[in-house]
Motif scaffolding. Structure first.
Motif, PDB file in Angstrom:
ATOM      1  N   VAL A   5       8.411  90.798 -20.738  1.00 19.48           N
ATOM      2  CA  VAL A   5       7.079  91.363 -20.542  1.00 19.48           C
ATOM      3  C   VAL A   5       7.111  92.778 -21.079  1.00 19.48           C
ATOM      4  O   VAL A   5       7.658  93.671 -20.458  1.00 19.48           O
ATOM      5  CB  VAL A   5       6.683  91.368 -19.052  1.00 19.48           C
ATOM      6  N   GLY A   6       6.540  92.990 -22.245  1.00 17.80           N
ATOM      7  CA  GLY A   6       6.566  94.317 -22.849  1.00 17.80           C
ATOM      8  C   GLY A   6       7.999  94.741 -23.106  1.00 17.80           C
ATOM      9  O   GLY A   6       8.794  94.000 -23.656  1.00 17.80           O
ATOM     10  N   SER A   7       8.342  95.933 -22.666  1.00 19.30           N
ATOM     11  CA  SER A   7       9.695  96.447 -22.879  1.00 19.30           C
ATOM     12  C   SER A   7      10.602  96.192 -21.685  1.00 19.30           C
ATOM     13  O   SER A   7      11.725  96.656 -21.653  1.00 19.30           O
ATOM     14  CB  SER A   7       9.639  97.946 -23.170  1.00 19.30           C
ATOM     15  N   GLU A   8      10.115  95.461 -20.679  1.00 10.96           N
ATOM     16  CA  GLU A   8      10.927  95.143 -19.513  1.00 10.96           C
ATOM     17  C   GLU A   8      11.176  93.644 -19.437  1.00 10.96           C
ATOM     18  O   GLU A   8      10.513  92.856 -20.075  1.00 10.96           O
ATOM     19  CB  GLU A   8      10.247  95.574 -18.206  1.00 10.96           C
ATOM     20  N   MET A   9      12.136  93.269 -18.628  1.00  7.98           N
ATOM     21  CA  MET A   9      12.388  91.863 -18.337  1.00  7.98           C
ATOM     22  C   MET A   9      12.035  91.629 -16.879  1.00  7.98           C
ATOM     23  O   MET A   9      12.341  92.464 -16.034  1.00  7.98           O
ATOM     24  CB  MET A   9      13.856  91.510 -18.527  1.00  7.98           C
ATOM     25  N   CYS A  10      11.394  90.527 -16.582  1.00  7.02           N
ATOM     26  CA  CYS A  10      11.130  90.144 -15.202  1.00  7.02           C
ATOM     27  C   CYS A  10      11.915  88.886 -14.913  1.00  7.02           C
ATOM     28  O   CYS A  10      11.896  87.945 -15.703  1.00  7.02           O
ATOM     29  CB  CYS A  10       9.650  89.879 -14.978  1.00  7.02           C
ATOM     30  N   ILE A  11      12.567  88.854 -13.781  1.00  5.37           N
ATOM     31  CA  ILE A  11      13.373  87.707 -13.411  1.00  5.37           C
ATOM     32  C   ILE A  11      12.944  87.242 -12.028  1.00  5.37           C
ATOM     33  O   ILE A  11      12.827  88.044 -11.112  1.00  5.37           O
ATOM     34  CB  ILE A  11      14.868  88.053 -13.402  1.00  5.37           C
ATOM     35  N   ARG A  12      12.708  85.965 -11.892  1.00  5.69           N
ATOM     36  CA  ARG A  12      12.353  85.405 -10.599  1.00  5.69           C
ATOM     37  C   ARG A  12      13.609  84.855  -9.957  1.00  5.69           C
ATOM     38  O   ARG A  12      14.260  83.975 -10.493  1.00  5.69           O
ATOM     39  CB  ARG A  12      11.334  84.283 -10.764  1.00  5.69           C
ATOM     40  N   ASP A  13      13.945  85.364  -8.781  1.00  2.61           N
ATOM     41  CA  ASP A  13      15.081  84.844  -8.034  1.00  2.61           C
ATOM     42  C   ASP A  13      14.803  83.404  -7.631  1.00  2.61           C
ATOM     43  O   ASP A  13      13.688  83.053  -7.307  1.00  2.61           O
ATOM     44  CB  ASP A  13      15.305  85.651  -6.760  1.00  2.61           C
ATOM     45  N   SER A  14      15.821  82.591  -7.605  1.00  2.00           N
ATOM     46  CA  SER A  14      15.640  81.207  -7.174  1.00  2.00           C
ATOM     47  C   SER A  14      16.246  80.982  -5.805  1.00  2.00           C
ATOM     48  O   SER A  14      16.470  79.857  -5.395  1.00  2.00           O
ATOM     49  CB  SER A  14      16.284  80.252  -8.184  1.00  2.00           C
ATOM     50  N   SER A  16      16.232  81.991  -1.454  1.00  2.51           N
ATOM     51  CA  SER A  16      15.328  81.596  -0.376  1.00  2.51           C
ATOM     52  C   SER A  16      14.010  82.366  -0.407  1.00  2.51           C
ATOM     53  O   SER A  16      13.080  82.002   0.285  1.00  2.51           O
ATOM     54  CB  SER A  16      16.022  81.800   0.972  1.00  2.51           C
ATOM     55  N   THR A  17      13.937  83.446  -1.176  1.00  5.28           N
ATOM     56  CA  THR A  17      12.668  84.156  -1.359  1.00  5.28           C
ATOM     57  C   THR A  17      12.386  84.247  -2.848  1.00  5.28           C
ATOM     58  O   THR A  17      13.291  84.197  -3.664  1.00  5.28           O
ATOM     59  CB  THR A  17      12.728  85.590  -0.782  1.00  5.28           C
ATOM     60  N   ASP A  18      11.133  84.357  -3.184  1.00 10.71           N
ATOM     61  CA  ASP A  18      10.739  84.500  -4.588  1.00 10.71           C
ATOM     62  C   ASP A  18      10.550  85.975  -4.873  1.00 10.71           C
ATOM     63  O   ASP A  18       9.506  86.537  -4.609  1.00 10.71           O
ATOM     64  CB  ASP A  18       9.480  83.702  -4.878  1.00 10.71           C
ATOM     65  N   THR A  19      11.576  86.592  -5.391  1.00  9.17           N
ATOM     66  CA  THR A  19      11.565  88.014  -5.684  1.00  9.17           C
ATOM     67  C   THR A  19      11.419  88.221  -7.176  1.00  9.17           C
ATOM     68  O   THR A  19      12.173  87.651  -7.950  1.00  9.17           O
ATOM     69  CB  THR A  19      12.874  88.686  -5.204  1.00  9.17           C
ATOM     70  N   MET A  20      10.449  89.035  -7.556  1.00  8.16           N
ATOM     71  CA  MET A  20      10.296  89.410  -8.945  1.00  8.16           C
ATOM     72  C   MET A  20      11.083  90.691  -9.130  1.00  8.16           C
ATOM     73  O   MET A  20      10.853  91.673  -8.430  1.00  8.16           O
ATOM     74  CB  MET A  20       8.830  89.638  -9.291  1.00  8.16           C
ATOM     75  N   ILE A  21      12.016  90.700 -10.060  1.00  9.65           N
ATOM     76  CA  ILE A  21      12.835  91.871 -10.345  1.00  9.65           C
ATOM     77  C   ILE A  21      12.531  92.311 -11.773  1.00  9.65           C
ATOM     78  O   ILE A  21      12.614  91.508 -12.698  1.00  9.65           O
ATOM     79  CB  ILE A  21      14.330  91.566 -10.190  1.00  9.65           C
ATOM     80  N   GLN A  30      17.776  98.180 -12.990  1.00  8.15           N
ATOM     81  CA  GLN A  30      16.724  97.539 -12.211  1.00  8.15           C
ATOM     82  C   GLN A  30      15.636  98.574 -11.979  1.00  8.15           C
ATOM     83  O   GLN A  30      15.881  99.617 -11.377  1.00  8.15           O
ATOM     84  CB  GLN A  30      17.273  97.034 -10.882  1.00  8.15           C
ATOM     85  N   LEU A  31      14.428  98.305 -12.481  1.00  7.30           N
ATOM     86  CA  LEU A  31      13.334  99.261 -12.394  1.00  7.30           C
ATOM     87  C   LEU A  31      12.528  99.105 -11.112  1.00  7.30           C
ATOM     88  O   LEU A  31      12.078 100.091 -10.535  1.00  7.30           O
ATOM     89  CB  LEU A  31      12.413  99.114 -13.605  1.00  7.30           C
ATOM     90  N   ALA A  32      12.318  97.882 -10.670  1.00  6.14           N
ATOM     91  CA  ALA A  32      11.501  97.640  -9.481  1.00  6.14           C
ATOM     92  C   ALA A  32      11.694  96.205  -9.016  1.00  6.14           C
ATOM     93  O   ALA A  32      12.149  95.350  -9.774  1.00  6.14           O
ATOM     94  CB  ALA A  32      10.024  97.895  -9.787  1.00  6.14           C
ATOM     95  N   THR A  33      11.337  95.949  -7.762  1.00 10.76           N
ATOM     96  CA  THR A  33      11.317  94.584  -7.227  1.00 10.76           C
ATOM     97  C   THR A  33      10.020  94.391  -6.451  1.00 10.76           C
ATOM     98  O   THR A  33       9.422  95.349  -5.964  1.00 10.76           O
ATOM     99  CB  THR A  33      12.500  94.290  -6.280  1.00 10.76           C
ATOM    100  N   TYR A  34       9.608  93.130  -6.338  1.00  9.63           N
ATOM    101  CA  TYR A  34       8.461  92.795  -5.498  1.00  9.63           C
ATOM    102  C   TYR A  34       8.727  91.452  -4.840  1.00  9.63           C
ATOM    103  O   TYR A  34       9.080  90.485  -5.506  1.00  9.63           O
ATOM    104  CB  TYR A  34       7.162  92.710  -6.308  1.00  9.63           C
ATOM    105  N   ARG A  44       4.432  81.390 -10.978  1.00 12.05           N
ATOM    106  CA  ARG A  44       4.460  80.485 -12.125  1.00 12.05           C
ATOM    107  C   ARG A  44       4.379  81.194 -13.467  1.00 12.05           C
ATOM    108  O   ARG A  44       4.783  80.656 -14.475  1.00 12.05           O
ATOM    109  CB  ARG A  44       3.312  79.475 -12.039  1.00 12.05           C
ATOM    110  N   ALA A  45       3.808  82.399 -13.476  1.00 14.90           N
ATOM    111  CA  ALA A  45       3.670  83.116 -14.737  1.00 14.90           C
ATOM    112  C   ALA A  45       3.523  84.591 -14.439  1.00 14.90           C
ATOM    113  O   ALA A  45       3.134  84.975 -13.339  1.00 14.90           O
ATOM    114  CB  ALA A  45       2.453  82.609 -15.505  1.00 14.90           C
ATOM    115  N   ILE A  46       3.861  85.406 -15.427  1.00 15.16           N
ATOM    116  CA  ILE A  46       3.681  86.843 -15.298  1.00 15.16           C
ATOM    117  C   ILE A  46       3.047  87.377 -16.572  1.00 15.16           C
ATOM    118  O   ILE A  46       3.146  86.768 -17.635  1.00 15.16           O
ATOM    119  CB  ILE A  46       5.011  87.581 -15.032  1.00 15.16           C
TER     120      ILE A  46
END
Length: 93
Positions: A5-14, A16-21, A30-34, A44-46
């Motif tokens: 996504v742009g100049s960053e990478m987003c990774i979805r943890d698989s 027990s929680t769905d964390t966007m990193i 690591q710039l941020a998490t949600y 499903r998409a970012i």
């Protein structure tokens, strides 16, 4: 999955929680998490907004969650009938 996504990478943890990193493009910083399972249980998409915020499409609640570049919640976006997928199309890469 991993999405560019742009100049960053987003990774979805698989786990027990769905964390966007959000990582730097070289994955060294690591710039941020949600993570908020009351809002995002099936991401499903970012996408990235012009302001740099991240939109996360959730399949369970049929809405988009917007977070800022620090991973802070901004707002949810949805239509009254819950048909988010008619509102925004995010292409798969």
């Amino acid at each position: 999955g991993v999405r560019l996504v742009g100049s960053e990478m987003c990774i979805r943890d698989s786990g027990s929680t769905d964390t966007m990193i959000i990582y730097s493009s070289d994955l060294s910083t690591q710039l941020a998490t949600y993570s908020d399972t009351s809002l995002v249980t099936s991401p499903r998409a970012i996408a990235k907004t012009l302001s740099g915020n991240i939109l996360i499409a959730d399949a369970t609640y049929d809405h988009l969650v917007e977070v800022d570049t620090s991973g802070n919640f901004v707002r949810t976006l949805s239509l009254n009938n819950g048909a988010t997928w008619d509102m925004l199309v995010v292409p798969e890469y």
